[in-house]
Design a protein around this motif. Structure first.
Motif, PDB file in Angstrom:
ATOM      1  N   ASP A 179       0.282   7.945  -6.451  1.00 59.52           N
ATOM      2  CA  ASP A 179      -0.306   9.120  -5.773  1.00 59.52           C
ATOM      3  C   ASP A 179      -1.437   8.771  -4.811  1.00 59.52           C
ATOM      4  OD1 ASP A 179       1.416  10.847  -7.260  1.00 59.52           O
ATOM      5  OD2 ASP A 179       0.029  10.706  -8.963  1.00 59.52           O
ATOM      6  N   GLY A 180      -1.395   7.585  -4.243  1.00 59.80           N
ATOM      7  CA  GLY A 180      -2.392   7.218  -3.243  1.00 59.80           C
ATOM      8  C   GLY A 180      -3.812   7.141  -3.757  1.00 59.80           C
ATOM      9  N   ARG A 181      -3.979   6.973  -5.077  1.00 56.48           N
ATOM     10  CA  ARG A 181      -5.341   6.949  -5.641  1.00 56.48           C
ATOM     11  C   ARG A 181      -6.177   5.794  -5.101  1.00 56.48           C
ATOM     12  NH1 ARG A 181      -2.239   8.424 -10.204  1.00 56.48           N
ATOM     13  NH2 ARG A 181      -2.283   6.296 -11.007  1.00 56.48           N
ATOM     14  N   TRP A 182      -5.535   4.739  -4.626  1.00 59.73           N
ATOM     15  CA  TRP A 182      -6.252   3.580  -4.079  1.00 59.73           C
ATOM     16  C   TRP A 182      -7.087   3.949  -2.859  1.00 59.73           C
ATOM     17  CZ3 TRP A 182      -5.608   1.804   0.920  1.00 59.73           C
ATOM     18  CH2 TRP A 182      -4.548   2.357   1.641  1.00 59.73           C
ATOM     19  N   ARG A 183      -6.684   5.009  -2.166  1.00 63.59           N
ATOM     20  CA  ARG A 183      -7.299   5.346  -0.880  1.00 63.59           C
ATOM     21  C   ARG A 183      -8.774   5.724  -1.002  1.00 63.59           C
ATOM     22  NH1 ARG A 183      -4.010   6.831   3.519  1.00 63.59           N
ATOM     23  NH2 ARG A 183      -1.865   6.135   3.221  1.00 63.59           N
ATOM     24  N   GLY A 184      -9.150   6.368  -2.091  1.00 63.07           N
ATOM     25  CA  GLY A 184     -10.513   6.884  -2.236  1.00 63.07           C
ATOM     26  C   GLY A 184     -11.595   5.834  -2.082  1.00 63.07           C
ATOM     27  N   GLY A 185     -11.385   4.646  -2.599  1.00 59.26           N
ATOM     28  CA  GLY A 185     -12.422   3.628  -2.562  1.00 59.26           C
ATOM     29  C   GLY A 185     -12.214   2.545  -1.527  1.00 59.26           C
ATOM     30  N   HIS A 186     -11.258   2.756  -0.604  1.00 57.93           N
ATOM     31  CA  HIS A 186     -10.930   1.681   0.337  1.00 57.93           C
ATOM     32  C   HIS A 186     -10.744   2.221   1.759  1.00 57.93           C
ATOM     33  CE1 HIS A 186      -9.627   0.457  -3.724  1.00 57.93           C
ATOM     34  NE2 HIS A 186     -10.196  -0.687  -3.383  1.00 57.93           N
ATOM     35  N   PRO A 187     -11.809   2.761   2.345  1.00 59.26           N
ATOM     36  CA  PRO A 187     -11.688   3.389   3.664  1.00 59.26           C
ATOM     37  C   PRO A 187     -11.262   2.426   4.774  1.00 59.26           C
ATOM     38  CG  PRO A 187     -14.002   3.175   3.032  1.00 59.26           C
ATOM     39  CD  PRO A 187     -13.184   2.850   1.812  1.00 59.26           C
ATOM     40  N   ARG A 188     -11.690   1.181   4.692  1.00 57.12           N
ATOM     41  CA  ARG A 188     -11.304   0.226   5.744  1.00 57.12           C
ATOM     42  C   ARG A 188      -9.809  -0.080   5.668  1.00 57.12           C
ATOM     43  NH1 ARG A 188     -15.031  -4.860   5.670  1.00 57.12           N
ATOM     44  NH2 ARG A 188     -14.239  -5.090   7.796  1.00 57.12           N
TER      45      ARG A 188
ATOM     46  N   LEU B 110       0.831  -1.204   0.000  1.00 58.19           N
ATOM     47  CA  LEU B 110       0.000   0.000   0.000  1.00 58.19           C
ATOM     48  C   LEU B 110       0.867   1.255   0.000  1.00 58.19           C
ATOM     49  CD1 LEU B 110      -2.774  -1.099   2.531  1.00 58.19           C
ATOM     50  CD2 LEU B 110      -2.890  -1.089   0.018  1.00 58.19           C
ATOM     51  N   GLY B 111       1.973   1.207   0.731  1.00 55.03           N
ATOM     52  CA  GLY B 111       2.912   2.327   0.711  1.00 55.03           C
ATOM     53  C   GLY B 111       3.472   2.566  -0.682  1.00 55.03           C
ATOM     54  N   TYR B 112       3.708   1.481  -1.421  1.00 52.18           N
ATOM     55  CA  TYR B 112       4.213   1.621  -2.794  1.00 52.18           C
ATOM     56  C   TYR B 112       3.150   2.261  -3.690  1.00 52.18           C
ATOM     57  CZ  TYR B 112       6.692   0.587  -7.099  1.00 52.18           C
ATOM     58  OH  TYR B 112       7.355   0.711  -8.300  1.00 52.18           O
ATOM     59  N   LEU B 113       1.886   1.895  -3.487  1.00 53.35           N
ATOM     60  CA  LEU B 113       0.811   2.541  -4.249  1.00 53.35           C
ATOM     61  C   LEU B 113       0.737   4.023  -3.921  1.00 53.35           C
ATOM     62  CD1 LEU B 113      -2.098  -0.081  -4.062  1.00 53.35           C
ATOM     63  CD2 LEU B 113      -0.491   0.309  -5.939  1.00 53.35           C
ATOM     64  N   ASP B 114       0.966   4.372  -2.662  1.00 52.74           N
ATOM     65  CA  ASP B 114       1.015   5.792  -2.291  1.00 52.74           C
ATOM     66  C   ASP B 114       2.155   6.505  -3.020  1.00 52.74           C
ATOM     67  OD1 ASP B 114      -1.168   5.877  -0.568  1.00 52.74           O
ATOM     68  OD2 ASP B 114       0.026   5.488   1.231  1.00 52.74           O
ATOM     69  N   LEU B 115       3.303   5.857  -3.060  1.00 50.87           N
ATOM     70  CA  LEU B 115       4.501   6.471  -3.654  1.00 50.87           C
ATOM     71  C   LEU B 115       4.391   6.613  -5.159  1.00 50.87           C
ATOM     72  CD1 LEU B 115       7.488   7.436  -3.355  1.00 50.87           C
ATOM     73  CD2 LEU B 115       8.146   5.034  -3.660  1.00 50.87           C
ATOM     74  N   ARG B 116       4.020   5.557  -5.844  1.00 45.42           N
ATOM     75  CA  ARG B 116       4.076   5.543  -7.313  1.00 45.42           C
ATOM     76  C   ARG B 116       2.757   5.868  -8.005  1.00 45.42           C
ATOM     77  NH1 ARG B 116       9.155   6.435  -7.449  1.00 45.42           N
ATOM     78  NH2 ARG B 116      10.571   4.651  -7.406  1.00 45.42           N
TER      79      ARG B 116
END
Length: 198
Positions: A166-175, A158-164
Motif C-alpha cells: 500500500d505504498g507505506r514506504w513513501r511516507g518516510g522517503h520523499p527523495r 518500489l512499484g512492488y512496494l506500492d502494489l503489495r
C-alpha cells in the motif's frame, strides 16, 4: 522471444521495461509458478519467473541475466554501461534493488504460502529490516544520471512496494518518491506495466 512471467512480478516488469527501452519485441506468456503442469518447470528447472525463451529454444533466467542479454542484443552499453565505474555502479544498484524486491516478495510469500498459525514473525521482521535498510540507503543517495538496469530495477521494486504494501514506504522517503515520479515521467513503459491492486 517469449517472456514467461506474471503481471505483478517486479522482476518480470524489469525485463518488460528494459525491452521497451531497448526497442526489442518480447511476447509475454503468463506463467503459474505454483502449477506443476505449467511448462515453466521444463523451461526453467527452478520454476521461477522471469524466464526468457529465445528463438532457438534456449532459455535464460533470472532478470539480471535476461536484461544483460537484451542489452547485448541491442548493441550493448545501453542499460549496462561499458565503462568500468558506471557499469559497476549500475550493477550495484541493480543488486540492491533486486534484494529489496526479494525481501518484499518473501514477506508476501510468508503470508500466502504458510498457514497463519505457522507464520514466523521473526522471519518477516528479518526481511522487513532488509527493505528498511535498503530504502534508507537509497533515500540518502537516490540514483542520478542516465537510466540503467539499476534504476529500472529500483523503480520496479518500489512499484512492488506500492502494489503489495500500500505504498507505506513513501511516507518516510520523499527523495525516493520524487525520484520515482521522475522515472515514471521519463519511462512510459513504467506506467504501461503497472498492475493495480486487486
Amino acid at each position: 522471444m517469449i517472456l514467461r512471467s506474471a503481471p505483478a512480478s517486479p522482476f518480470g516488469r524489469k525485463v518488460k521495461i528494459a525491452a521497451a527501452l531497448l526497442g526489442l519485441s518480447v511476447s509475454v506468456v503468463e506463467a503459474d509458478t505454483a502449477s506443476p503442469t505449467d511448462s515453466l518447470r521444463r523451461e526453467n528447472p527452478l520454476g521461477k519467473i522471469p524466464t526468457l525463451i529465445l528463438e532457438d529454444g534456449t532459455t535464460l533466467f533470472d532478470s539480471a541475466v535476461i536484461v544483460a542479454y537484451l542489452d547485448a542484443v541491442a548493441g550493448g552499453n545501453r542499460l549496462i554501461p561499458a565503462e568500468l565505474g558506471p557499469r559497476f555502479a549500475a550493477l550495484r544498484l541493480e543488486s540492491l534493488a533486486d534484494g529489496l524486491g526479494d525481501a518484499a516478495l518473501l514477506q508476501v510469500y510468508e503470508g500466502r504460502w504458510r498457514a497463519a498459525e505457522k507464520r514466523e514473525a521473526a522471519w518477516v521482521e528479518h526481511q522487513a529490516g532488509k527493505v528498511e535498510r535498503a530504502l534508507a540507503a537509497l533515500e540518502a543517495e537516490p540514483p542520478a544520471g542516465a537510466i540503467t538496469v539499476g534504476s529500472i530495477a529500483l523503480a520496479c521494486a518500489l512499484g512492488y512496494l506500492d502494489l503489495r504494501f500500500d505504498g507505506r514506504w513513501r511516507g518516510g522517503h520523499p527523495r525516493l518518491v520524487a525520484w520515482l515520479d521522475g522515472f515514471a515521467a521519463a519511462v512510459p513503459a513504467f506506467e504501461a506495466t503497472r498492475v493495480k491492486p486487486a
